[in-house]
Design an enzyme around this catalytic site. Structure first.
Site, PDB file in Angstrom:
ATOM      1  N   LYS A 125     -18.778 -10.090 -53.602  1.00  0.00           N
ATOM      2  CA  LYS A 125     -18.265 -10.566 -52.322  1.00  0.00           C
ATOM      3  C   LYS A 125     -17.002  -9.848 -51.876  1.00  0.00           C
ATOM      4  O   LYS A 125     -16.927  -9.337 -50.754  1.00  0.00           O
ATOM      5  CB  LYS A 125     -18.001 -12.079 -52.383  1.00  0.00           C
ATOM      6  CG  LYS A 125     -17.450 -12.618 -51.062  1.00  0.00           C
ATOM      7  CD  LYS A 125     -17.236 -14.126 -51.103  1.00  0.00           C
ATOM      8  CE  LYS A 125     -16.670 -14.604 -49.764  1.00  0.00           C
ATOM      9  NZ  LYS A 125     -16.454 -16.077 -49.759  1.00  0.00           N
TER      10      LYS A 125
ATOM     11  N   ASP B 118     -16.712 -19.498 -38.111  1.00  0.00           N
ATOM     12  CA  ASP B 118     -16.362 -18.257 -38.795  1.00  0.00           C
ATOM     13  C   ASP B 118     -17.431 -17.197 -38.598  1.00  0.00           C
ATOM     14  O   ASP B 118     -18.636 -17.492 -38.639  1.00  0.00           O
ATOM     15  CB  ASP B 118     -16.175 -18.492 -40.303  1.00  0.00           C
ATOM     16  CG  ASP B 118     -15.043 -19.466 -40.598  1.00  0.00           C
ATOM     17  OD1 ASP B 118     -14.245 -19.712 -39.676  1.00  0.00           O
ATOM     18  OD2 ASP B 118     -14.974 -19.986 -41.719  1.00  0.00           O
TER      19      ASP B 118
ATOM     20  N   ASP C 279     -10.868 -13.802 -37.530  1.00  0.00           N
ATOM     21  CA  ASP C 279     -12.269 -13.957 -37.150  1.00  0.00           C
ATOM     22  C   ASP C 279     -12.774 -15.370 -37.409  1.00  0.00           C
ATOM     23  O   ASP C 279     -13.968 -15.590 -37.558  1.00  0.00           O
ATOM     24  CB  ASP C 279     -13.148 -12.936 -37.876  1.00  0.00           C
ATOM     25  CG  ASP C 279     -13.079 -13.086 -39.389  1.00  0.00           C
ATOM     26  OD1 ASP C 279     -12.218 -13.846 -39.867  1.00  0.00           O
ATOM     27  OD2 ASP C 279     -13.878 -12.442 -40.091  1.00  0.00           O
TER      28      ASP C 279
END
Length: 1193
Positions: free
Chosen positions: A712, A643, A917
């Protein structure tokens, strides 16, 4: 039984599955080997684990032969039974016999059988539905029951409606042909409009599609008890039927009706023009792809759909369910009217009898076309050539802007899409299998009904607050109603989630012993998505845990290491060094074995993981590997993930050359991985501590509460364009968990206020870390703003013709008195239609689809229907074009990086899959894939991406003019104001909109003279005075009025006017955005769609501006002209947002004071469309990431 005899027996065609299971059980020492399945024309025997290890008792052969049933969810929307029927080919081998009599080898027969099964899966769903209806009716007839006398199954009922509709439709078709064949041209005859299109389909299919669409819509609407029996809006329903009819219309039937001149002559001139253009597009696309892909006119779809609905209402009846003496059948549907948000709507409502029946018997829906494939997808060779073998799908999914489709088709014709197609082929040919170990645990957990891992509970325990007593304060009553609605939405969300998970488990059960493939296509930015929606590797954790590669590879030393690292990653221990992650797995080896051996009745360590089901899959895999004599020889099938670290910020850091930002997202080599979320949290916490020491009560309340989790989501979504309001909602969600008992007696310290305080500091911290990225985002915003307010040279020429009375958009045959009357009324109209368009490094054109679509009304034989029909000539939505460009451009870059990596991995013989991604391959191949990922990123960013984009913009929009704004109080603004006051005789009309077009012509003339090769003409141009010449002569860039949207698009920046807004100004849309972003399967996403907002879910934009979703089917004439649906969000905010009130200690509710917003008066002027200089790049060397082991990890 010897191994060779055993293998020969298992591959024989002379035994049934039950006999094979018995024979298989006769050899308990043989490894678990599911029955052979076909892949690439070969029989592949795929095992759950390595052949070097004897299976444990939990994985014993007897267990693998038994496939447990899955507990079904009641009231299941579109119908779980329908899905099972679609999947019956896997469980009922008699439905498609094996071709024993076919000539050829066993391999050739297997390959042929695989394609036969795939073709059956993809077969025409409408024909299949009619066959099932007929079968139900025949089954009833065998026992002497007529469907009109007793309560029949839904299938028999639908067949009865179908047969009753046929005479009416044949009669209607005869009327259509009479009207079309008539010499007379009757104005306003609906049959003349939809007749040619109706002729393109058989009446049998017209009836079937109508029935299927209506019942599917009703089943979806009535999936919850709260909405049982509610109807479907006429506008949405007729649009859906029209779209379904268009999809079923084949090429030969359409060509017959568009090529008939006798048919076209009977249409009005404007309708002739529409049909001729449609025919031209259809012919062109047929030559290229072998199929039609053009849009029927919206009024055709609506009028034809309305006619079919009226016919069904006329004939559809339903027998009574009881024996109360009522023998007469009741109507199955009613056409009713109701009000929503103050507007009158028409509805098609099911009768109570039909509603009850739909609850018991789900409707067969067209699901088969969207299931995983059992053979490799067809390679992509054209815009609609690729993927499934029996029916075509476009390479672009849900393209709401037709201009995007035209650009993509043109690129495909030039061969510019070849690399894109090749990358999609790599993704599609990866073979998958269901992980039997995880599947068995999931079924056991599911059937328990408990909320295990991410499974929704069967019976959620939700306690509703008691109803307020009589005389309670009205605000408390409203709060109670709001809370009950929230709880009801939560309950409905659990139900919806469980319904979808039920579908996923049924698909997994059907494909348990099959190799399966996921064909992919693209969104408008170039991001790849699997087409089958129910079960794929981009699904939630339960889906990802279920999937493994069909092909296995020995671990080797490196693979064993990466398997352990993967276990730590999916558990959530992914911010440590790689060596520490490996140690984490070994330290928890006892927990790993317990999880694999006794997952639901042991210590259940795996349930503490961040990704529970993927962690359990890793536990099984690691246990099997370590149980072998040589773990490095274990053949692993588990996909291992690599990742990126906030991949959008990685691209921004590389584009801007940000050294500090590069360190935070692991582009810079370091001994330990950097964590951007922790870095931002530390910066925010430091500011909070400082302000707490100064006595700031917000900071005092938040001291010690700023965690990585708080920041986050906002950090992750900031790069993709999240607004301050959305960020505040995201932070508020976390603060409500951290501070559940926050007192409500202080309006300055509510969750909402504190969340705004934290969100502002998150934005500020990002701006500090990524200075180069901020400059690039500002440049993106300025470019998009100029394009969105630009008029192309072609538009300027058309405006000139309109201003001279030359009508160019009406048919020339209208040279009559009516035409001359219309011509005199034509006035030049200024409309901005220029979308932001760019080309990715892989040569794919990207067209932003955001437009302001207006509604118009159509009269049908049932009611008047107001609808929207998006078109390339619609004005663009400037705000969405501007705010969408930065994140969309970054998405196009990460899509390019993924496809480049896929192509290189395939070249090196690696299995490859991706979730944007996050890149997946076998554990043994992780080192090779990591080199590929780094090389592809460096190769892409080694080029001047921003410089190339600037050059493309300059070439694409050459000759355009854009409407700039300057501050009126600036020096140049005052000069322009004085010039206009003198020219237009007074200050009152100096800035009237009616002067914009003459000034546009004047500036265009000046630019033409200045670019002339004749010195005299250039001198004449230099002598002209226009607002543009005044502005350019002043050379004062600070006079530019920067739109607030540009400030909002900058990384880490906040529009102060929004920051100052009171809570009530934020509205409920922010909450919808935040909750839908965090959980795409939640009810919030559906509510966001209902509110017509744009929701970005993990980077994918869900635009609710399709024809069907935006059909506004109000009843009655529209007298105020066309309505701009781009203002819909503002209307919602003004109308449904309740003022936020805070309860003080004395019980009084107060409205927080509004802070004044700064006012800046601006004036507009036309300037030649040029673009700002490209920002200077920082000194970070992107090639350094080749040495960064944590770039992807």
């Amino acid at each position: 039984m010897g191994p060779l005899v055993h293998k020969e027996t298992l591959t024989s065609d002379n035994y049934t599955e039950s006999e094979l299971a018995i024979l298989n059980g006769a050899c308990p020492n043989e490894p678990d080997a599911p029955f052979p399945s076909v892949a690439n024309g070969n029989v592949v025997e795929s095992s759950i684990h390595s052949t070097d290890i004897e299976p444990s008792s939990d994985n014993a052969l007897g267990q693998s032969a038994f496939i447990p049933e899955i507990l079904a969810v009641e009231q299941k929307g579109l119908g779980l039974d329908a899905l099972k029927k679609s999947l019956s080919i896997f469980t009922d081998k008699a439905t498609l016999p094996y071709p024993h009599d076919m000539r050829g080898t066993k391999e050739e027969k297997d390959k042929a059988y695989a394609y036969m099964r795939e073709a059956r899966i993809e077969q025409d769903a409408v024909d299949a539905a009619m066959e099932r209806w007929r079968a139900d009716t025949e089954q009833m007839a065998k026992v002497g029951i007529h469907p009109t006398l007793r309560s029949p199954p839904v299938g028999a009922l639908m067949w009865d409606w179908h047969q009753r509709m046929l005479p009416l439709l044949k009669q209607e078709l005869a009327e259509v042909r009479r009207v079309l064949d008539s010499e007379e041209h009757a104005s306003g005859e609906d049959r003349q409009l939809y007749g040619p299109f109706m002729e393109s389909l058989k009446v049998e299919k017209l009836a079937a599609i109508t029935i299927l669409t209506i019942l599917a819509q009703l089943s979806r609407k009535n999936r919850d008890n709260a909405s049982a029996g509610s109807g479907v809006k006429m506008g949405h329903l007729t649009m859906s039927i029209g779209q379904a009819l268009q999809q079923e219309s084949d090429l030969e039937e359409y060509k017959k009706q568009v090529s008939s001149k006798s048919r076209l002559k009977l249409l009005s001139p404007n309708q002739q023009l529409q049909a001729a253009r449609a025919a031209k597009r259809a012919s062109r696309r047929y030559d290229r792809s072998g199929s039609i892909d053009f849009d029927w006119p919206a009024d055709v779809r609506i009028k034809l759909g309305a006619m079919l609905v009226s016919k069904l209402i006329e004939v559809a009846t339903i027998p009574p369910e009881n024996d109360n003496g009522i023998l007469e059948a009741q109507p199955a549907f009613y056409h009713t009217f109701g009000f929503q948000s103050g507007r009158k709507y028409g509805f098609i409502t099911p009768s109570p009898l039909l509603t009850a029946k739909l609850k018991k018997e789900p409707v067969y829906a067209a699901l088969a076309k969207r299931l995983p494939m059992v053979v490799e997808p067809r390679p992509w060779t054209g815009f609609e050539k690729g993927g499934f073998i029996e029916h075509s799908v476009p390479v672009l999914r849900q393209a709401s802007d037709k201009l995007q489709v035209e650009y993509a088709r043109a690129a495909a014709d030039r061969g510019d899409m070849d690399q894109i197609y090749a990358g999609l082929d790599v993704l599609g040919k990866t073979a998958w299998r269901i992980n039997r170990d995880v599947f068995d645990v999931q079924v056991e957990a599911w059937n328990s009904g408990k909320p295990i891992a991410n499974f929704a509970p069967l019976n959620p325990e939700i306690s509703f607050p008691p109803e307020p007593e009589a005389g309670t304060d009205k605000f408390k009553i409203k709060a109670w109603v709001r809370r009950c609605k929230e709880l009801n939405d939560e309950k409905s969300g659990f139900h919806s989630k469980r319904c979808f998970q039920n579908f996923q488990l049924e698909v997994a059960r059907a494909y348990l012993n099959e190799d399966m493939y996921f064909p992919h296509n693209l969104d408008f930015r170039g991001r790849a998505y699997p087409i089958p929606p129910y079960l794929n590797h981009m699904g939630a954790d339960n889906c990802r845990g279920l999937l493994r590669f069909s092909k296995g590879k020995e671990l080797g030393t490196a693979g064993l290491f990466w398997l352990k690292v993967h276990l730590a990653n999916v558990y959530g221990y992914d911010k440590a060094s790689l060596q520490e992650r490996e140690a984490f797995a070994m330290e928890h080896l006892e927990d790993v074995y317990d999880s694999a051996t006794n997952p639901l009745n042991g210590k259940r360590w795996w349930l503490g993981a961040e990704d529970e089901w993927q962690c359990l899959a890793a536990c099984f895999e690691l246990k099997y590997a370590l149980d072998t004599p040589d773990p490095t020889r274990y053949v692993s099938h588990l996909p291992i993930h690599q990742d990126g670290t906030c991949n959008g910020l990685q691209h921004y850091a590389a584009l801007g050359g940000d050294k500090a930002g590069a360190q935070q997202v692991n582009l810079e080599p370091r001994d330990r991985p950097s964590d951007i979320y922790s870095a931002v949290a530390s910066l925010v916490e430091a500011e909070v501590d400082t302000e707490a020491a100064e006595g700031n009560m917000k900071a005092v309340t938040l001291k010690g509460k700023i965690t990585r989790k708080v920041v986050k989501q906002t950090v992750m979504t900031n790069v993709y364009g999240v607004t301050y309001i959305g960020a505040r909602a995201q932070v508020q969600k976390q603060l409500e968990i951290l501070l559940p008992d926050l007192p409500r007696d202080n309006p300055d310290l509510t969750h909402n206020v504190l969340a705004g305080y934290v969100a502002a500091k998150i934005f500020k911290s990002l701006g500090v870390l990524f200075t180069g990225a901020r400059a690039i985002q500002k440049w993106f915003g300025e470019c998009a703003n100029r394009i969105a307010t630009a008029i192309t040279s072609e538009q300027i020429e058309q405006l000139g013709r309109e201003s001279r009375g030359e009508v160019v958009h009406l048919a020339p045959k209208l040279k009559d008195q009516a035409y001359q009357k219309v011509k005199r009324k034509i006035q030049p109209t200024l409309v901005f239609r220029s979308s932001v368009i760019w080309t990715t490094p892989l040569k794919m054109p990207v067209v932003q689809p955001y437009r302001s679509v207006k509604s118009r009304e159509i009269a049908t034989n049932i009611q008047n229907i107001s609808f929207v029909d998006p078109h390339a000539t619609d004005p663009i939505s400037r705000r969405k074009q501007l705010q969408g460009f930065p994140p969309n451009f970054i998405h196009s870059l990460d899509a390019t990086h993924m496809l480049l990596s896929a192509l290189k991995c395939d070249e090196k013989g690696l299995s490859f899959a991706s979730v944007h991604d996050s890149f997946w391959t076998h554990a043994a191949d992780i080192p090779k894939m990591n080199l590929v990922l780094r090389d592809a990123f460096v190769a892409m960013h080694g080029e001047d991406i921003i410089g190339r984009l600037a050059s493309e913009f300059a070439a694409r929009y050459k000759g355009s003019m854009y409407l700039a704004s300057v501050y009126k109080k600036s020096k140049v603004g005052e000069q322009i104001h004085a010039w206009r006051s003198g020219k237009h005789m007074g200050k009152r009309h100096a800035h009237s909109v009616k002067h914009q077009i003459p000034e546009l012509f004047e500036e265009t003339k000046r630019q033409r003279l200045l670019s002339s090769e004749d010195p005299e003409l250039r001198k004449q141009g230099e002598g002209m005075v226009t607002p543009a010449s005044i502005f350019l002569g002043a050379n004062d860039p600070s006079a530019f009025a920067i739109p607030s949207e540009i400030a909002m698009s900058e990384l880490g920046n906040i529009d102060e006017s929004v920051n100052a807004a009171s809570p009530e100004e934020a509205g409920e849309n922010a909450d919808l955005f935040a909750s839908a972003f965090s959980d795409p399967s939640s009810a919030a996403l559906a509510e966001a769609v209902e509110h017509n907002t744009a929701v970005d879910v993990e980077g994918e934009q869900y635009e609710t501006n399709s024809d069907s979703d935006e059909a506004m089917d109000s009843v009655g004439a529209v007298t105020s002209g066309e309505r701009d649906t781009s203002d819909k969000e503002k209307v919602i905010l003004d109308r449904v947002t309740e003022v936020t009130r805070e309860l003080r200690a004395d019980g009084a509710y107060v409205i927080p004071p509004r802070k004044p917003r700064p006012q800046h008066h601006k004036i507009s002027l036309w300037l030649p469309l040029t673009f700002p200089p490209v920002p200077a790049k920082g000194d970070f060397d992107v090639t350094r990431l080749k040495e960064s082991q944590y770039f992807f990890s």
